[in-house]
Design a protein around this motif. Structure first.
Motif, mmCIF file in Angstrom:
data_model
loop_
_atom_site.group_PDB
_atom_site.id
_atom_site.type_symbol
_atom_site.label_atom_id
_atom_site.label_comp_id
_atom_site.label_asym_id
_atom_site.label_seq_id
_atom_site.Cartn_x
_atom_site.Cartn_y
_atom_site.Cartn_z
ATOM 1 N N ASN A 112 -6.485 -7.936 12.124
ATOM 2 C CA ASN A 112 -5.676 -7.093 11.260
ATOM 3 C C ASN A 112 -4.738 -6.244 12.098
ATOM 4 O O ASN A 112 -5.072 -5.830 13.198
ATOM 5 C CB ASN A 112 -6.578 -6.170 10.432
ATOM 6 C CG ASN A 112 -7.490 -6.951 9.525
ATOM 7 O OD1 ASN A 112 -7.035 -7.589 8.587
ATOM 8 N ND2 ASN A 112 -8.783 -6.929 9.798
ATOM 9 N N ILE A 114 -1.415 -3.129 11.582
ATOM 10 C CA ILE A 114 -0.737 -2.210 10.678
ATOM 11 C C ILE A 114 0.751 -2.250 11.001
ATOM 12 O O ILE A 114 1.144 -2.062 12.154
ATOM 13 C CB ILE A 114 -1.261 -0.764 10.847
ATOM 14 C CG1 ILE A 114 -2.773 -0.692 10.591
ATOM 15 C CG2 ILE A 114 -0.502 0.196 9.932
ATOM 16 C CD1 ILE A 114 -3.196 -1.042 9.193
ATOM 17 N N ASP A 120 1.637 -0.827 6.017
ATOM 18 C CA ASP A 120 0.798 -1.829 5.351
ATOM 19 C C ASP A 120 -0.052 -2.602 6.354
ATOM 20 O O ASP A 120 0.414 -2.949 7.441
ATOM 21 C CB ASP A 120 1.667 -2.833 4.587
ATOM 22 C CG ASP A 120 2.392 -2.207 3.413
ATOM 23 O OD1 ASP A 120 1.912 -1.180 2.886
ATOM 24 O OD2 ASP A 120 3.453 -2.738 3.022
ATOM 25 N N ARG A 121 -1.282 -2.889 5.952
ATOM 26 C CA ARG A 121 -2.141 -3.769 6.739
ATOM 27 C C ARG A 121 -1.680 -5.203 6.543
ATOM 28 O O ARG A 121 -1.273 -5.593 5.456
ATOM 29 C CB ARG A 121 -3.593 -3.644 6.277
ATOM 30 C CG ARG A 121 -4.545 -4.564 7.064
ATOM 31 C CD ARG A 121 -5.673 -5.118 6.222
ATOM 32 N NE ARG A 121 -5.169 -6.008 5.187
ATOM 33 C CZ ARG A 121 -5.808 -6.274 4.055
ATOM 34 N NH1 ARG A 121 -6.965 -5.723 3.802
ATOM 35 N NH2 ARG A 121 -5.296 -7.098 3.159
ATOM 36 N N ASP A 156 -1.982 -9.578 1.545
ATOM 37 C CA ASP A 156 -1.065 -9.285 2.647
ATOM 38 C C ASP A 156 0.352 -9.701 2.284
ATOM 39 O O ASP A 156 0.565 -10.724 1.636
ATOM 40 C CB ASP A 156 -1.493 -10.026 3.919
ATOM 41 C CG ASP A 156 -2.762 -9.465 4.528
ATOM 42 O OD1 ASP A 156 -3.259 -8.435 4.045
ATOM 43 O OD2 ASP A 156 -3.264 -10.065 5.497
#
Length: 200
Positions: A112, A114, A120-121, A156
């Protein structure tokens, strides 16, 4: 649980117990680019970042394909025994040693990130590796498409990755799939130090 990725190839979700095998795949990918470098330190990267939140997928040759060298349940159990999961400490094998017939032929590991602009991730590809004997068969492209679907399903809006500027085949694949350069990772060697020195 495996599903077909491409004809002759199965994809399955990996486990956090497969740390040693992941280290071996990471070492192989870096060793191809930097054959004189020692990559034992990658075990620390896997130890720090592999978790339930950083999914791992393996690609196996389907049973009955190429002389039945695919990984079925028996093959996976044998593979786990070969690597002494889960209780042994990380002790990767020689980076370019041949994989056993029951080993996966490709790996995809995702973490993951940012977005520093939006906050936003999003998914970030840590590792995409296909063993040389199985390249140019569409496996890399199929893996990218697989992880894109996964990332969309979890909400996502983008997916990121890092690629060496010298890795032209990978760059070609990513450009073909619509990836664009967003930023440049820049390095400068400091006088008195050499790349590969340990500063611990």
């Amino acid at each position: 649980m495996s599903e077909q990725l491409l004809p002759g190839y199965l994809i399955r979700r990996g486990s956090t117990l497969e740390r040693s095998l992941l280290v071996k795949f990471m070492q192989r990918t870096y060793q191809e680019r930097f054959p004189q470098q020692d990559f034992a330190h990658l075990a620390r990267t896997v130890e720090q970042y592999l978790s339930q939140d950083t999914p791992l997928w393996w690609v196996d040759v389907e049973l009955g394909v190429q002389g039945g060298k695919g990984v079925g349940e028996v093959g996976r159990n044998q593979q786990a025994n070969n690597f002494n999961f889960p209780s042994s400490p990380l002790s990767p094998l020689s980076p370019l040693s041949p994989l056993s017939p029951s080993s996966p032929i490709a790996c995809l590991w995702v973490g993951n990130a940012i977005d520093q602009v939006s906050g936003d991730r999003h998914a970030h590809i840590f590792l995409l590796y296909v063993v040389p004997e199985h390249r140019r068969k569409g496996i890399g492209k199929a893996l990218i498409q697989h992880v894109e679907k996964w990332a969309i399903q979890r909400g996502d809006k983008q997916i990121g990755l890092q690629v060496f500027e010298s890795n032209q085949p990978a760059l070609n694949l990513y450009y073909q799939l619509g990836y664009q350069t967003q930023s440049l990772w820049m390095l400068k060697e400091l006088s008195g130090y050499f790349v590969g020195d340990s500063h611990e």
